[in-house]
Design a protein around this motif. Structure first.
Motif, PDB file in Angstrom:
ATOM      1  N   GLY A   9       0.816  -1.262  -0.058  1.00 37.80           N
ATOM      2  CA  GLY A   9      -0.180   0.031   0.119  1.00 37.80           C
ATOM      3  C   GLY A   9       0.896   1.296  -0.206  1.00 37.80           C
ATOM      4  O   GLY A   9       0.507   2.183  -0.696  1.00 37.80           O
ATOM      5  N   VAL A  10       1.877   1.110   0.680  1.00 34.03           N
ATOM      6  CA  VAL A  10       2.935   2.349   0.738  1.00 34.03           C
ATOM      7  C   VAL A  10       3.340   2.626  -0.516  1.00 34.03           C
ATOM      8  O   VAL A  10       3.398   3.753  -1.232  1.00 34.03           O
ATOM      9  CB  VAL A  10       4.002   2.304   1.797  1.00 34.03           C
ATOM     10  CG1 VAL A  10       5.015   3.303   1.381  1.00 34.03           C
ATOM     11  CG2 VAL A  10       3.393   2.102   3.210  1.00 34.03           C
ATOM     12  N   VAL A  11       3.761   1.683  -1.359  1.00 35.96           N
ATOM     13  CA  VAL A  11       4.296   1.755  -2.898  1.00 35.96           C
ATOM     14  C   VAL A  11       3.162   2.227  -3.735  1.00 35.96           C
ATOM     15  O   VAL A  11       3.541   3.212  -4.420  1.00 35.96           O
ATOM     16  CB  VAL A  11       4.666   0.433  -3.156  1.00 35.96           C
ATOM     17  CG1 VAL A  11       5.262   0.367  -4.635  1.00 35.96           C
ATOM     18  CG2 VAL A  11       5.909   0.025  -2.155  1.00 35.96           C
ATOM     19  N   LEU A  12       1.975   1.816  -3.518  1.00 35.32           N
ATOM     20  CA  LEU A  12       0.848   1.920  -4.294  1.00 35.32           C
ATOM     21  C   LEU A  12       0.506   3.413  -4.248  1.00 35.32           C
ATOM     22  O   LEU A  12       0.124   4.356  -5.129  1.00 35.32           O
ATOM     23  CB  LEU A  12      -0.414   1.157  -3.805  1.00 35.32           C
ATOM     24  CG  LEU A  12      -1.754   1.602  -4.527  1.00 35.32           C
ATOM     25  CD1 LEU A  12      -1.597   1.339  -6.102  1.00 35.32           C
ATOM     26  CD2 LEU A  12      -2.936   0.729  -4.057  1.00 35.32           C
ATOM     27  N   MET A  13       0.752   4.077  -2.977  1.00 37.43           N
ATOM     28  CA  MET A  13       0.394   5.570  -2.748  1.00 37.43           C
ATOM     29  C   MET A  13       1.366   6.631  -3.497  1.00 37.43           C
ATOM     30  O   MET A  13       0.978   7.138  -3.930  1.00 37.43           O
ATOM     31  CB  MET A  13       0.169   5.867  -1.153  1.00 37.43           C
ATOM     32  CG  MET A  13      -1.043   5.143  -0.513  1.00 37.43           C
ATOM     33  SD  MET A  13      -1.232   5.667   1.329  1.00 37.43           S
ATOM     34  CE  MET A  13      -1.359   7.383   1.179  1.00 37.43           C
ATOM     35  N   ALA A  14       2.549   5.818  -3.192  1.00 38.41           N
ATOM     36  CA  ALA A  14       3.866   6.764  -3.884  1.00 38.41           C
ATOM     37  C   ALA A  14       3.600   6.753  -5.434  1.00 38.41           C
ATOM     38  O   ALA A  14       3.493   7.683  -6.119  1.00 38.41           O
ATOM     39  CB  ALA A  14       5.047   5.986  -3.529  1.00 38.41           C
ATOM     40  N   VAL A  15       3.099   5.640  -6.004  1.00 40.85           N
ATOM     41  CA  VAL A  15       3.085   5.706  -7.428  1.00 40.85           C
ATOM     42  C   VAL A  15       1.766   6.655  -7.778  1.00 40.85           C
ATOM     43  O   VAL A  15       1.735   7.226  -8.853  1.00 40.85           O
ATOM     44  CB  VAL A  15       2.732   4.026  -7.800  1.00 40.85           C
ATOM     45  CG1 VAL A  15       2.255   3.935  -9.391  1.00 40.85           C
ATOM     46  CG2 VAL A  15       4.141   3.409  -7.627  1.00 40.85           C
ATOM     47  N   ALA A  16       0.685   6.451  -7.098  1.00 39.81           N
ATOM     48  CA  ALA A  16      -0.768   7.164  -7.244  1.00 39.81           C
ATOM     49  C   ALA A  16      -0.531   8.557  -7.333  1.00 39.81           C
ATOM     50  O   ALA A  16      -0.999   9.234  -8.087  1.00 39.81           O
ATOM     51  CB  ALA A  16      -1.781   6.508  -6.346  1.00 39.81           C
TER      52      ALA A  16
END
Length: 439
Positions: free
Chosen positions: A327-334
């Protein structure tokens, strides 16, 4: 009973003291449970329960392709049409709170039959709904009817299985729960080729009739009379009170509910994110959306293998750690747009994979603690899952129906679930050390 404490041995032979305490029968031996199904009998039970649990996700998602047409036909805004989906989730949550105690009082078959008939009637009335307000009310009623199949299915699992067998059986049911939301929009689209949006509800009525026949003919009663509980209001409230004061049960229900909410957030926001933000057409969206669902389905089936090596609680812990990290990676990408569609989908699929491991194990851990009130416990579990889903999923739209909104909601839920489980485990370890020091 599944042990929430440290260690791999999660199946413990204990007397069901909670049953005697709740029913006021101290000193009485608990009634014998039905023999655990084996071989072909077990396969048949899983197939029947799988068919029953499919009704709720099909009811939720089968009409999704028709939402624009419903708005045009009934002269309603898109937000008003989307509220019919929230109404269905609310109906599923509230219905389980009502049906669960009933299933513990009169047995499993009567609530199943009554709820399915209610679902059929509501589906038929949706066929002739004159406006969006009436359709919304009928969708709530439809959700209440579908709730019966979910409560009964989970209660039957607890009636017939325990320990690792219960988690394994729930993993099989999660295959259905994961596949049905993917197949439902495609089935709805196929119906729309032949007719209008009203035909979708006709198809749901036919499905309800089929499941009614299956339930009547193929599912025997699994709760003998001597194990049934008083159906009066005060005993029911006391049972709910005893469940809500069980910290371990409440935490596992919250963990299961947050995992389901992450899935609902994905379902509610995926079409807007993938089609409007990343420019996919309908066919491309179906392929990408289906790949995400395959991650959930695959994890729920790999969970059966994982249970041979790890406790259910350990699997939930590791899965939540993975979900939070993804989720942390997903937020960074988003928020940055790095990596485009592929950069967004890879961590999202990892989150869905992790959720697929949480979904069968957290409910099994929760239900294992209250076999004497399996229907009521299953009701609270289901109400938590769909009720929290009804509250959280619309937040994706409130925050903008885009990638950052969906990533934030999914990640936040995973982190909260991880914190809750970690606190519970830390408390269990402290209690175990104190008990060891006192001996």
């Amino acid at each position: 009973m599944i042990d929430l404490r440290e260690g791999r041995n999660e199946t413990v032979a204990v007397s069901d003291s909670s049953s005697t305490q709740t029913d006021g029968g101290a000193g009485q031996a608990p009634a014998a449970s039905p023999p655990e199904p084996t071989g072909w009998q077990r396969v048949r039970v899983i197939l029947v329960l799988g068919a029953l649990v499919a009704l709720a996700p099909l009811t939720i998602d089968m009409y999704l392709p028709a939402l624009p047409e419903i708005g045009d036909d009934l002269g309603a805004s898109s937000s008003a049409v989307q509220l019919t989906l929230t109404g269905t989730l609310l109906g599923l949550g509230l219905g389980q709170l009502l049906i669960g105690p009933l299933a513990d009082s009169v047995g499993r078959r009567i609530p199943l039959i009554t709820g399915t008939v209610l679902h059929i009637c509501a589906s038929l009335l949706c066929l002739v709904a004159p406006d969006i307000a009436v359709l919304g009310v009928l969708r709530v009623v439809q959700g209440v009817g579908a709730a019966a199949t979910m409560v009964v299915a989970l209660a039957v699992v607890r009636d017939l299985f325990s320990g690792r067998a219960a988690a394994t059986t729930l993993s099989r049911l999660m295959l259905v729960m994961g596949a049905a939301p993917v197949l439902a929009p495609s089935l709805g689209s196929a119906v729309l080729i032949a007719g209008s949006w009203r035909w979708v509800f006709g198809a749901l009525a036919v499905l309800g009739v089929v499941l009614l026949v299956v339930g009547v003919l193929a599912l025997r009663e699994t709760l003998p009379p001597e194990r049934r509980r008083a159906g009066e209001v005060l005993p029911v409230l006391r049972t709910y009170g005893s469940l809500l004061t069980d910290r371990d049960f409440v935490v596992m229900v919250l963990v299961a509910s947050l995992a389901m909410s992450a899935l609902f957030s994905y379902v509610s926001g995926a079409s807007f994110v993938l089609q409007e933000q990343y420019g996919l057409d309908q066919q491309e969206f179906g392929f990408v959306f289906g790949a995400g669902a395959i991650a959930v389905i695959g994890a729920s089936q790999l969970n059966v293998v994982a249970l041979n090596h790890l406790s259910a609680r350990r699997i939930v812990l590791y899965a939540l750690i993975g979900a939070a990290a993804a989720g942390v990676v997903l937020m960074a990408v988003a928020f940055t747009g790095a990596g485009g569609l592929v950069g967004f989908m890879v961590p999202l699929w990892c989150m869905l994979l992790a959720v697929g491991f949480v979904m069968p194990n957290a409910p099994a851990l929760a239900l294992s603690r209250h076999g004497e009130a399996a229907g009521t416990a299953a009701a609270l579990l289901g109400a938590g899952q769909f009720g929290l889903g009804a509250l959280i999923a619309p937040l994706v739209g409130v925050l903008g129906n885009d990638g950052p909104a969906m990533a934030t909601i999914m990640t936040g839920g995973s982190v909260v679930a991880l914190v809750l489980l970690s606190v519970l485990m830390a408390g269990a370890r402290r209690a175990e050390r104190a008990a060891a020091a006192g001996t």
